[in-house]
Scaffold this active site. Sequence first.
Site, PDB file in Angstrom:
ATOM      1  N   GLU A  55       9.488   8.500 -16.829  1.00 54.97           N
ATOM      2  CA  GLU A  55       8.087   8.868 -17.074  1.00 54.97           C
ATOM      3  C   GLU A  55       7.657   8.437 -18.479  1.00 54.97           C
ATOM      4  O   GLU A  55       6.515   8.011 -18.689  1.00 54.97           O
ATOM      5  CB  GLU A  55       7.906  10.372 -16.893  1.00 54.97           C
ATOM      6  CG  GLU A  55       8.093  10.805 -15.452  1.00 54.97           C
ATOM      7  CD  GLU A  55       8.231  12.312 -15.323  1.00 54.97           C
ATOM      8  OE1 GLU A  55       7.345  12.932 -14.727  1.00 54.97           O
ATOM      9  OE2 GLU A  55       9.217  12.875 -15.824  1.00 54.97           O
ATOM     10  N   SER A  66      14.884  21.388 -16.450  1.00 54.03           N
ATOM     11  CA  SER A  66      13.693  22.174 -16.740  1.00 54.03           C
ATOM     12  C   SER A  66      14.118  23.388 -17.547  1.00 54.03           C
ATOM     13  O   SER A  66      15.186  23.949 -17.320  1.00 54.03           O
ATOM     14  CB  SER A  66      13.040  22.615 -15.427  1.00 54.03           C
ATOM     15  OG  SER A  66      12.247  23.769 -15.644  1.00 54.03           O
ATOM     16  N   HIS A 113       0.830  -1.217   0.000  1.00 49.57           N
ATOM     17  CA  HIS A 113       0.000   0.000   0.000  1.00 49.57           C
ATOM     18  C   HIS A 113       0.862   1.264   0.000  1.00 49.57           C
ATOM     19  O   HIS A 113       0.425   2.308   0.469  1.00 49.57           O
ATOM     20  CB  HIS A 113      -0.942   0.030   1.208  1.00 49.57           C
ATOM     21  CG  HIS A 113      -1.685  -1.255   1.430  1.00 49.57           C
ATOM     22  ND1 HIS A 113      -2.922  -1.513   0.888  1.00 49.57           N
ATOM     23  CD2 HIS A 113      -1.332  -2.385   2.106  1.00 49.57           C
ATOM     24  CE1 HIS A 113      -3.317  -2.728   1.238  1.00 49.57           C
ATOM     25  NE2 HIS A 113      -2.356  -3.285   1.975  1.00 49.57           N
ATOM     26  N   LYS A 172      16.086  22.055 -11.337  1.00 50.53           N
ATOM     27  CA  LYS A 172      15.414  20.779 -11.536  1.00 50.53           C
ATOM     28  C   LYS A 172      16.277  19.716 -12.201  1.00 50.53           C
ATOM     29  O   LYS A 172      17.104  19.989 -13.054  1.00 50.53           O
ATOM     30  CB  LYS A 172      14.154  20.976 -12.413  1.00 50.53           C
ATOM     31  CG  LYS A 172      13.043  21.695 -11.718  1.00 50.53           C
ATOM     32  CD  LYS A 172      12.334  20.865 -10.653  1.00 50.53           C
ATOM     33  CE  LYS A 172      11.634  19.701 -11.232  1.00 50.53           C
ATOM     34  NZ  LYS A 172      10.254  19.623 -11.296  1.00 50.53           N
TER      35      LYS A 172
END
Length: 479
Positions: A303, A290, A169, A296
């Site tokens: 992804e 970024s 979980h 970043k």
Amino acid sequence: MPPGADPTPGGRVHPKAWSGRLQDPTDPVLERYSTSVQEDLGLAEFDIRGSAAHAGRLARAGLIRPREHQQLLAGLEQIAQEVRSGAFRTRPEDEDIHMAVERRLAELIGEPALRLHTGRSRNDQVALDLRLWTRAAAVRLSQEVLELEAVLLRRARRERATLIPGYTHLQRAQPVTLAHHLLAYFEMLERDRERLQQLHRRAGISPLGAGALAGSTLPLDRDQAAAELGLLAPTANSLDSVSDRDFALELLFASALIAVHLSRMAEDLILWSTAEFGFLELPDRWSTGSSLMPQKKNPDLLELVRGRAGRPVAALLGLLLVLKGLPLSYNRDLQEDKAHLFPAVASVEASLEALAGLLGEAAFNRERMAEAASDPRLLATDLAERLVQEGVPFRRAHEVVGRLVSRAEGEGRRLDLVLGESWRELGFADDPSGLLDPRRSLASREQPGAPGPAAQDAALRRAAEQLRRGRAWVRRQSS
Ligand code: ARG
């Protein structure tokens, strides 16, 4: 004869194969709408191999002379070279790769090319090509899965003693090792590889000779041609032979499941690379920045692996929908198979390569992992199991320890401190505080498949053996 010259009598350039029956030229809209020649290109090498095997059938049946057989083989070989070098050119009016190869063959060798399609239909031809393509793709995917497995195994070997919380979980549950976690991915991929090997075998039968749907009146063998193509046997039913695409669906399912597995790995790694987890430092080479925020470092590759999994899943559904409700036997709908299959498989191959590259160089933060795994609450189950060994029913033991955890949390104190004060009243025979050591906990988890040190070493040896066998299988298929 130069490419593009008219090989046929009558002076009409490139008549369709059916120009005897249909008198009017095909409408350009239909021509554009129906051609699959561009998406077929991946089939070219298999189409040529299939045609060479078919030429052998014609020669053995005495339907072409030995010299014509030689001319056909030489012409096909030249086209194969053109395909390999990129010199092979299709034309807008080529309906598909089968017609394009036959046209080029006629340009190269003239008359004998007109005999090649004897006793064959594009229906059994494309079914054969796609089976050969599917088998080659299954071998390639297996190879790429093995490469990712090798990275996982290499990294797991170095992380045998690295503690990390195991999660359920997405909540910290019990301590495991990083090696155990990485070997879980290895298991997923091993199932994928097994599936690829199985579908490779099932795809390995030859539709050649099924004709359009009902075989041929000509005395053409099927067994020998199948054997020449490295296939196990001819297909058993001519109608099924030209309408079956189950093997393509199986490859899409195998690809979709690989992609889902990769996506799940990517998600773990994305979480681990956050400041909140801090388990993983992405290598700069495999990260992106970024355009706006200078600080970043983003896990775009991961992804994309996660997001791109949508493609093979969609392709699997897409092909299922093409097949659903089709009457026997061949229907032109089947041409849609390649548009679903080819790009989807290519996307999974690219994801396998990308994830193997990143995972090979990612830096695990062992300290952060160990710190996260050192919370004594992760060993609450060990405490309950100690009470069980002292004769307490498990449900009662669970409640006793649950209350202890709740009390420690309520008092804002560590579980081990509260336990040290209260083990007697909780019903323990001796002070169980020693149990609250993750390494000691792991050392007593030695069942097969558990993360104890000996069980884990056995798992690592097993994985190495699976890798060795997998590589041997790929080598056998490629030779
Ligand atoms: N391009 C077709 C396909 O991929 C080849 C078979 C065409 N057969 C036919 N009867 N029109 O399915």
